[in-house]
Design an enzyme around this catalytic site. Structure first.
Site, PDB file in Angstrom:
ATOM      1  N   ILE A  95     -32.448 -33.243  -7.158  1.00  0.00           N
ATOM      2  CA  ILE A  95     -33.768 -33.061  -7.780  1.00  0.00           C
ATOM      3  C   ILE A  95     -34.822 -33.008  -6.685  1.00  0.00           C
ATOM      4  CG2 ILE A  95     -35.456 -34.062  -9.368  1.00  0.00           C
ATOM      5  CD1 ILE A  95     -33.095 -35.395 -10.796  1.00  0.00           C
ATOM      6  N   LEU A  96     -35.679 -31.994  -6.746  1.00  0.00           N
ATOM      7  CA  LEU A  96     -36.737 -31.856  -5.740  1.00  0.00           C
ATOM      8  C   LEU A  96     -37.925 -32.733  -6.146  1.00  0.00           C
ATOM      9  CD1 LEU A  96     -36.430 -27.985  -5.357  1.00  0.00           C
ATOM     10  CD2 LEU A  96     -35.749 -29.691  -3.649  1.00  0.00           C
ATOM     11  N   HIS A 112     -29.518 -23.320 -15.606  1.00  0.00           N
ATOM     12  CA  HIS A 112     -28.825 -24.494 -16.145  1.00  0.00           C
ATOM     13  C   HIS A 112     -27.887 -24.057 -17.278  1.00  0.00           C
ATOM     14  CE1 HIS A 112     -28.194 -28.712 -16.945  1.00  0.00           C
ATOM     15  NE2 HIS A 112     -28.391 -28.468 -18.221  1.00  0.00           N
ATOM     16  N   ASP A 148     -34.067 -30.668 -14.956  1.00  0.00           N
ATOM     17  CA  ASP A 148     -33.831 -29.549 -15.874  1.00  0.00           C
ATOM     18  C   ASP A 148     -34.943 -29.382 -16.913  1.00  0.00           C
ATOM     19  OD1 ASP A 148     -31.421 -28.959 -14.556  1.00  0.00           O
ATOM     20  OD2 ASP A 148     -30.359 -30.462 -15.714  1.00  0.00           O
TER      21      ASP A 148
HETATM   22  C1  GAR Z   1     -23.790 -23.242 -12.761  1.00  0.00           C
HETATM   23  O1  GAR Z   1     -23.148 -23.332 -14.008  1.00  0.00           O
HETATM   24  C2  GAR Z   1     -25.241 -23.691 -12.869  1.00  0.00           C
HETATM   25  O2  GAR Z   1     -25.851 -23.338 -14.076  1.00  0.00           O
HETATM   26  C3  GAR Z   1     -25.095 -25.202 -12.765  1.00  0.00           C
HETATM   27  O3  GAR Z   1     -24.129 -25.372 -11.758  1.00  0.00           O
HETATM   28  C4  GAR Z   1     -23.223 -24.262 -11.783  1.00  0.00           C
HETATM   29  C5  GAR Z   1     -23.141 -23.694 -10.383  1.00  0.00           C
HETATM   30  O4  GAR Z   1     -22.189 -22.663 -10.314  1.00  0.00           O
HETATM   31  N1  GAR Z   1     -26.341 -25.831 -12.455  1.00  0.00           N
HETATM   32  C6  GAR Z   1     -26.726 -26.993 -12.973  1.00  0.00           C
HETATM   33  O5  GAR Z   1     -26.028 -27.669 -13.686  1.00  0.00           O
HETATM   34  C7  GAR Z   1     -28.125 -27.428 -12.568  1.00  0.00           C
HETATM   35  N2  GAR Z   1     -28.565 -28.511 -13.367  1.00  0.00           N
HETATM   36  P1  GAR Z   1     -22.179 -21.653  -9.099  1.00  0.00           P
HETATM   37  O6  GAR Z   1     -22.212 -22.511  -7.821  1.00  0.00           O
HETATM   38  O7  GAR Z   1     -20.908 -20.890  -9.231  1.00  0.00           O
HETATM   39  O8  GAR Z   1     -23.399 -20.778  -9.197  1.00  0.00           O
END
Ligand code: GAR
Length: 192
Positions: A95-96, A112, A148
């Protein structure tokens, strides 16, 4: 890579696999792309996503997350040096701080894997299945210092089938993520 006029210098922050980064790189190479990816930053030294940046000769760096302040100070310097106008968080799992967000003072986007404001945080697919939701999906939103949260730019839903598992739902939603991240960027920047 030469920056065409009007393109936004973009930094992508990752922590792992990098499939969203991969699709953003693909988009950035299209003729009409509104972004140039000038920097990829990972807080994880073995993030697979760094390979995609390397393959495309995009400046990429691992910044050790010893504590939030030192990470963010280093990041701010790099963003300034690369003249970054837009940050895309793509599976960046930290978290930034509000201090960082104020100092950067430009748009930061996040993707997300849920229909926000439902299921902020981790294990979104498991929670959607456990709750017997009919739909889940993905959301692109502006980043604030709350997990988020922030204005939603784009959201797309998918049906959860009775036969869906965490894995199958993740796969379906990831496919959607790859489409809506670029769409959200276009929606945001086309009006600039
Ligand atoms: C993705 O599903 C993204 O939406 C989620 O992490 C995954 C990364 O996949 N992000 C979160 O949960 C942020 N809160 P990737 O590294 O293959 O893009």
């Amino acid at each position: 890579m030469e920056k065409l006029s009007g393109k936004k210098n973009t930094a992508v922050l990752i922590s792992g696999r990098g499939s969203n980064l991969k699709s953003l790189i693909k988009y950035s190479k299209t003729k009409k792309a509104l972004i140039t990816i000038v920097l990829v930053v990972s807080d994880n030294t073995i993030a697979k996503g760094l390979n995609y940046a390397n393959k495309s000769n995009i400046n990429n760096i691992f910044i050790k997350y010893s504590n939030r302040k030192s990470f963010e100070d280093r990041l701010l310097k790099l963003l300034k040096r690369s003249n970054v106008d837009l940050i895309c968080l793509a599976g960046f799992m930290k978290i930034l701080s509000s201090r960082f967000i104020k100092k950067f003072n430009r748009t930061i986007l996040n993707i997300h894997p849920s229909l926000l404001p439902k299921y902020k945080g981790l294990n979104t697919h498991d929670r959607a299945i456990q709750n017997k939701d009919k739909y889940s999906g993905a959301t692109v939103h502006i980043v604030t210092d709350k997990l988020d949260s922030g204005k939603i730019i784009l959201q797309k839903k998918v049906k959860i089938l009775k036969s869906d598992t965490v894995k199958s739902l993740e796969k379906k939603i990831l496919k959607i993520e790859h489409k809506i991240y670029t769409k959200a960027i276009i929606k945001l920047l086309a009006s600039d």
